[in-house]
Motif scaffolding. Sequence first.
Motif, mmCIF file in Angstrom:
data_model
loop_
_atom_site.group_PDB
_atom_site.id
_atom_site.type_symbol
_atom_site.label_atom_id
_atom_site.label_comp_id
_atom_site.label_asym_id
_atom_site.label_seq_id
_atom_site.Cartn_x
_atom_site.Cartn_y
_atom_site.Cartn_z
ATOM 1 N N SER A 1 0.822 -1.209 0.000
ATOM 2 C CA SER A 1 0.000 0.000 0.000
ATOM 3 C C SER A 1 0.856 1.260 0.000
ATOM 4 O O SER A 1 0.393 2.340 -0.378
ATOM 5 N N GLU A 2 2.085 1.158 0.477
ATOM 6 C CA GLU A 2 3.026 2.271 0.491
ATOM 7 C C GLU A 2 4.410 1.693 0.681
ATOM 8 O O GLU A 2 4.572 0.522 1.081
ATOM 9 N N LEU A 3 5.421 2.525 0.458
ATOM 10 C CA LEU A 3 6.778 1.983 0.556
ATOM 11 C C LEU A 3 7.754 3.130 0.797
ATOM 12 O O LEU A 3 7.769 4.122 0.060
ATOM 13 N N PHE A 4 8.551 2.973 1.925
ATOM 14 C CA PHE A 4 9.698 3.859 2.149
ATOM 15 C C PHE A 4 10.905 3.191 1.509
ATOM 16 O O PHE A 4 11.254 2.056 1.861
ATOM 17 N N CYS A 5 11.535 3.889 0.586
ATOM 18 C CA CYS A 5 12.591 3.289 -0.217
ATOM 19 C C CYS A 5 13.961 3.751 0.249
ATOM 20 O O CYS A 5 14.243 4.964 0.269
ATOM 21 N N PRO A 6 14.859 2.817 0.609
ATOM 22 C CA PRO A 6 16.253 3.180 0.861
ATOM 23 C C PRO A 6 16.968 3.402 -0.466
ATOM 24 O O PRO A 6 16.413 3.151 -1.529
ATOM 25 N N PRO A 7 18.202 3.855 -0.454
ATOM 26 C CA PRO A 7 18.916 4.111 -1.722
ATOM 27 C C PRO A 7 18.960 2.906 -2.650
ATOM 28 O O PRO A 7 18.939 3.063 -3.884
ATOM 29 N N LEU A 8 19.012 1.695 -2.085
ATOM 30 C CA LEU A 8 19.103 0.503 -2.923
ATOM 31 C C LEU A 8 17.893 0.350 -3.829
ATOM 32 O O LEU A 8 17.986 -0.225 -4.917
ATOM 33 N N TYR A 9 16.740 0.859 -3.420
ATOM 34 C CA TYR A 9 15.506 0.675 -4.171
ATOM 35 C C TYR A 9 15.388 1.644 -5.353
ATOM 36 O O TYR A 9 14.519 1.477 -6.202
ATOM 37 N N LEU A 10 16.213 2.679 -5.375
ATOM 38 C CA LEU A 10 16.089 3.709 -6.388
ATOM 39 C C LEU A 10 17.091 3.480 -7.518
ATOM 40 O O LEU A 10 18.175 2.901 -7.325
#
Length: 591
Positions: free
Chosen positions: A145-154
């Motif tokens: 439903s939502e996601l906080f993305c660390p640098p690895l996810y970008l």
Amino acid sequence: MIAITAAIPMFLAGIFFSTRLYRLITSDTLRQEQIRTAEAAPLLQDQISKVLDQYTQIRNSAFCESIFSKTINTTVPDVLTSEQAVTFSQNISRYISPNGLSAVRIYVDLPSDSAAFTDDARVFAPLRSVSASYWYGIFYSTHPSELFCPPLYLSVSEKKNLGDCAYIHPASILDSSGTVTKCYIACYFSSSSLRSILTEHVSQEGSVSYITNERDAMVTTTDSRLSGIYYMNYNSIQNNLMSSNGFLAKRVLGETVYVSYYYLPDANWFLVSITPSAPLRKSTMVYWLRLVLSWSVTAVLAICVAVFLARSLTRRIRAVSDQMSKVKNGPPVPMESPDENDEIGELIDSYNYMARQINNLMEQQKKQSEELRIAEFRSLQAQINPHFLYNTMEVINWMAQQGRTKEINQAVRDLSRFYRLTLSRKDSVGTLEDEIEHATIYVRLQNMRFDNGIDFVVDVPDEMMEYRIPRLTLQPVIENCILHGILEKESRKGTIVLTGWIEEGTMILLISDDGIGMSPEKVKDILTGRIETTGKGNHIAIYNTHRRLQILYGEDYGLHYSSTPGHGTEVELRIPAYTDSSQLPPKTSLH
């Protein structure tokens, strides 16, 4: 020797407390680190909450509400290129700040060449541009439903141009034809603000703090090298997160480390703080060296001060001792007043006060001894009254002419006994019985001259007869009653009554007569020695007796006169009640 004596306990104490010191320093350091980490957690949570608040404001804007919550009446490209979309894109800049969002993008599933993605509508971007990112794969496969993305996810482009962290929320646009266009609202921010908070709250050298998520993706760290060495995976975090509120000891690469965990619920991230034991041992050694140095400096200073004080105290105490030892050869001599106000100074002041008091007492004793000697001499002189002796001898001669042999015999024995008691100086203090006998004999001798006109009544308990009283005390008072009381009456007859009792350790003798009495002024003059001598005798023996008793026993003792003119006189004699001379107060030994 003093240094060795001081160093040995310190060395033994150091050995004994070294282990406890390490534990104490470790406990204190971990407590401080725990406090700082606990302070960092809410600050990190505030940063995350700020991102969420800004997303909420963007999502609740009029434009977003019109396209995401309602069915649009036109095509998606037309909506995204409308005047409202342009205004919305321009208003997004107010959310951009160094400590806030770094960029906002709304990714829309439209062809890359769509008119929606012109420069004027820079907030909107094609979904295809991030389709290769890790976060898109997560949404595509698990549909969170939502996601906080660390640098690895970008993607590399996102991290370079927008920010190395992001909060992404899925959305969709429904047009009037029923077509649903997939969208993602991405709020980018920098991990540097999170890293600054972590860095400010790591004080121990060699410690590291980092943030990770449930997929073991690192968000940020204070030291990438240390976080890589001491990294804790998600399973380890989950197993230990609720097991302790403090630091947990772990073995990592053969080394003991202390780990604490904090959960950041809004982002589903975990704050991990690790403190290795090696820096703690180093800190312990530094503390230990500082302690040894402090002990050494303190010991040296203490020894110097102790030696100085010991010599100063010894010198001053020796001076006091030498001064006090001189008392063996003479009266005490006061020392110079001390400049110091310490215990030795107080001792010197006390000695000087004692020396002055002793000298004063010796002077008083000398003076009182002389006064007592003079008083006793005058009292004795008054007793050996030549007129009394001549008158008594004439009475005896007259009785001899009358042939009254028996009465002559009694008179000679009384006169002999009277002067034996008067002149006896073996002991200046006798019994009350002897004093009463002395007074009785005096009255009998006087009755020979005055036709037995004087009655002498003694009413004293037998148990008082052994009490001690200075010699020549009662007779002067009895003589005063006769010569200046009874014989002054027209009848020349009267009665003298002697009574006595013990009251609270004091012997009280009351001598009363029915003579002519005296005025208050004359009573006062008798006891002060100011009475004038008359042809019929004087009162000097009374003053001497009163003064002698006060010298012996104190100002509270002596004679007290009360008299009523025309009715008689009462004399109250007060002295301490003792039956043994050794019990007498010190003043009785003055003479």
